[in-house]
Design a protein around this motif. Structure first.
Motif, PDB file in Angstrom:
ATOM      1  N   UNK A   1       0.932  -1.229  -0.029  1.00 47.09           N
ATOM      2  CA  UNK A   1      -0.163  -0.167  -0.012  1.00 47.09           C
ATOM      3  C   UNK A   1       0.745   1.457   0.019  1.00 47.09           C
ATOM      4  N   UNK A   2       2.350   1.131   0.293  1.00 44.41           N
ATOM      5  CA  UNK A   2       2.977   2.109   0.095  1.00 44.41           C
ATOM      6  C   UNK A   2       3.394   2.841   1.488  1.00 44.41           C
ATOM      7  N   UNK A   3       2.751   2.587   2.742  1.00 43.48           N
ATOM      8  CA  UNK A   3       3.134   3.254   3.945  1.00 43.48           C
ATOM      9  C   UNK A   3       4.303   3.124   4.312  1.00 43.48           C
ATOM     10  N   UNK A   4       5.055   4.381   4.556  1.00 44.92           N
ATOM     11  CA  UNK A   4       6.452   4.529   4.872  1.00 44.92           C
ATOM     12  C   UNK A   4       6.437   4.907   6.440  1.00 44.92           C
ATOM     13  N   UNK A   5       7.610   4.627   6.960  1.00 42.85           N
ATOM     14  CA  UNK A   5       8.004   4.785   8.306  1.00 42.85           C
ATOM     15  C   UNK A   5       8.125   6.211   8.469  1.00 42.85           C
ATOM     16  N   UNK A   6       8.493   6.757   7.594  1.00 41.53           N
ATOM     17  CA  UNK A   6       8.956   8.307   7.737  1.00 41.53           C
ATOM     18  C   UNK A   6       7.359   9.088   7.973  1.00 41.53           C
ATOM     19  N   UNK A   7       6.407   8.707   7.711  1.00 40.60           N
ATOM     20  CA  UNK A   7       5.196   9.292   7.862  1.00 40.60           C
ATOM     21  C   UNK A   7       4.527   8.564   8.910  1.00 40.60           C
ATOM     22  N   UNK A   8       4.614   7.111   9.158  1.00 36.15           N
ATOM     23  CA  UNK A   8       3.779   6.410  10.172  1.00 36.15           C
ATOM     24  C   UNK A   8       4.421   6.513  11.366  1.00 36.15           C
ATOM     25  N   UNK A   9       5.665   6.531  11.547  1.00 38.75           N
ATOM     26  CA  UNK A   9       6.266   6.399  12.841  1.00 38.75           C
ATOM     27  C   UNK A   9       5.761   5.602  13.807  1.00 38.75           C
ATOM     28  N   UNK A  10       5.713   4.410  13.388  1.00 39.58           N
ATOM     29  CA  UNK A  10       5.298   3.124  14.129  1.00 39.58           C
ATOM     30  C   UNK A  10       6.438   2.700  15.287  1.00 39.58           C
ATOM     31  N   UNK A  11       7.681   3.129  14.694  1.00 40.48           N
ATOM     32  CA  UNK A  11       8.850   2.589  15.681  1.00 40.48           C
ATOM     33  C   UNK A  11       8.955   3.726  16.584  1.00 40.48           C
ATOM     34  N   UNK A  12       8.394   4.616  16.377  1.00 38.73           N
ATOM     35  CA  UNK A  12       8.827   6.081  17.450  1.00 38.73           C
ATOM     36  C   UNK A  12      10.016   6.615  17.131  1.00 38.73           C
ATOM     37  N   UNK A  13      10.741   7.372  18.180  1.00 36.86           N
ATOM     38  CA  UNK A  13      11.987   8.139  17.694  1.00 36.86           C
ATOM     39  C   UNK A  13      13.048   7.042  17.638  1.00 36.86           C
ATOM     40  N   UNK A  14      13.814   6.986  16.520  1.00 34.74           N
ATOM     41  CA  UNK A  14      14.705   5.815  16.399  1.00 34.74           C
ATOM     42  C   UNK A  14      16.263   6.489  16.499  1.00 34.74           C
ATOM     43  N   UNK A  15      16.386   7.879  16.760  1.00 36.55           N
ATOM     44  CA  UNK A  15      17.709   8.480  16.959  1.00 36.55           C
ATOM     45  C   UNK A  15      18.356   7.580  18.052  1.00 36.55           C
ATOM     46  N   UNK A  16      19.651   7.248  17.753  1.00 35.27           N
ATOM     47  CA  UNK A  16      20.395   6.588  18.892  1.00 35.27           C
ATOM     48  C   UNK A  16      19.914   5.420  19.237  1.00 35.27           C
ATOM     49  N   UNK A  17      19.068   4.775  18.747  1.00 35.02           N
ATOM     50  CA  UNK A  17      18.451   3.491  18.966  1.00 35.02           C
ATOM     51  C   UNK A  17      19.268   2.285  18.532  1.00 35.02           C
ATOM     52  N   UNK A  18      19.463   1.071  19.106  1.00 39.68           N
ATOM     53  CA  UNK A  18      19.892   0.045  18.621  1.00 39.68           C
ATOM     54  C   UNK A  18      18.669  -0.802  17.659  1.00 39.68           C
ATOM     55  N   UNK A  19      18.662  -0.847  16.465  1.00 39.15           N
ATOM     56  CA  UNK A  19      17.533  -1.503  15.874  1.00 39.15           C
ATOM     57  C   UNK A  19      17.710  -2.691  15.082  1.00 39.15           C
TER      58      UNK A  19
END
Length: 281
Positions: free
Chosen positions: A63-81
């Protein structure tokens, strides 16, 4: 993401074509079949879908949903993913540009070869690990976040064990987000057109979709679980379900990805995205 066979138990004929059936499989059989399939299909998959997925982009679904808009992961800055079933690792590279510290894991060396080539093209490099999602080669609480877009989960016989492994490697308070073919798609024919609007299979039949060669060896395996099954897998592993996202088909999106199409997408969901967290205490 998987290839056009996602939800392939709803293939285009009421009767299974030669070499296709529904039968039990072991984890070892699934691993052998799907590792071979993705190694062999990696080039064709990237040629067909690489443009849609991008080199440095996190696309959750057809469907084209992107994490940049959805933010399902929350703030990822500095996070180990940890990206599980990363394929060519476009999502992991996007995460790196968003300030995360990602690791991309996949069973297929063919897909990881494309991940390495994309790193050379873009200059965005992330650690690549070839490993099985049923035996993640990391210590307990090694990551803040884990994710996958159509990776790993449909391709193992014991997906509940994947949930337990992800739970183990997440720190308390960590988030686990994964997308899969929406379970109701298994009710319908695997057809993007009008023939794909007729329900022909039982939603409650969990028999795996299996393609096999002349000797009876599986060459491709995909698993179906109901929405309730997925919730029970998560809760059984210790997670708390935060959200269940069913992306709607967006206006102006006329692309077709296997059985995903504007016709079907505007009538019923094609993707389910589960958002879960490991309790903080």
């Amino acid at each position: 993401m998987t290839d056009d066979r996602a939800g392939a138990a709803t293939h285009a004929d009421h009767a299974d074509p030669p070499g296709v059936l529904r039968r039990p499989v072991t984890d070892a059989e699934s691993r052998r079949a799907n590792r071979g399939w993705w190694d062999a299909d990696a080039d064709d998959y990237q040629a067909e879908h690489g443009g849609f997925l991008g080199d440095v982009e996190f696309v959750w679904c057809p469907e084209g949903l992107r994490e940049a808009e959805a933010r399902l992961l929350g703030d990822v800055a500095g996070r180990r993913v940890l990206e599980v079933g990363a394929g060519a690792a476009a999502a992991a590279r996007w995460l790196a540009t968003a300030g995360a510290r990602p690791v991309a894991l996949d069973l297929s060396i063919g897909m990881l070869r494309h991940a390495a080539a994309a790193a050379d093209r873009t200059g965005v490099r992330v650690p690549l690990v070839q490993a099985d999602a049923l035996a993640l080669p990391f210590t307990d609480a090694a990551f803040d976040t884990a994710c996958t877009a159509f990776g790993a989960i449909p391709f193992v016989a014991d997906s509940a064990a994947v949930m337990r492994e992800v739970f183990r490697v997440l720190r308390p308070g960590g988030r686990w987000v994964f997308s899969v073919t929406h379970p109701m798609r298994w009710v319908f024919l695997d057809d993007p057109g009008e023939d794909g609007l007729t329900a022909v299979h039982s939603y409650f039949d969990r028999s795996p979709y299996v393609e096999q060669d002349e000797s009876g060896a599986a060459t491709y395996v995909e698993q179906h679980r109901t929405l309730g099954d997925r919730v029970r897998e998560l809760v059984g592993a210790g997670f708390r379900l935060v959200d269940l996202v069913e992306p709607e088909w967006p206006e102006g999106h006329e692309g077709i990805w296997g059985q995903w199409s504007p016709l079907r997408g505007r009538l019923f969901p094609g993707t389910a995205i589960f958002v879960a967290e490991k309790p903080a205490d």
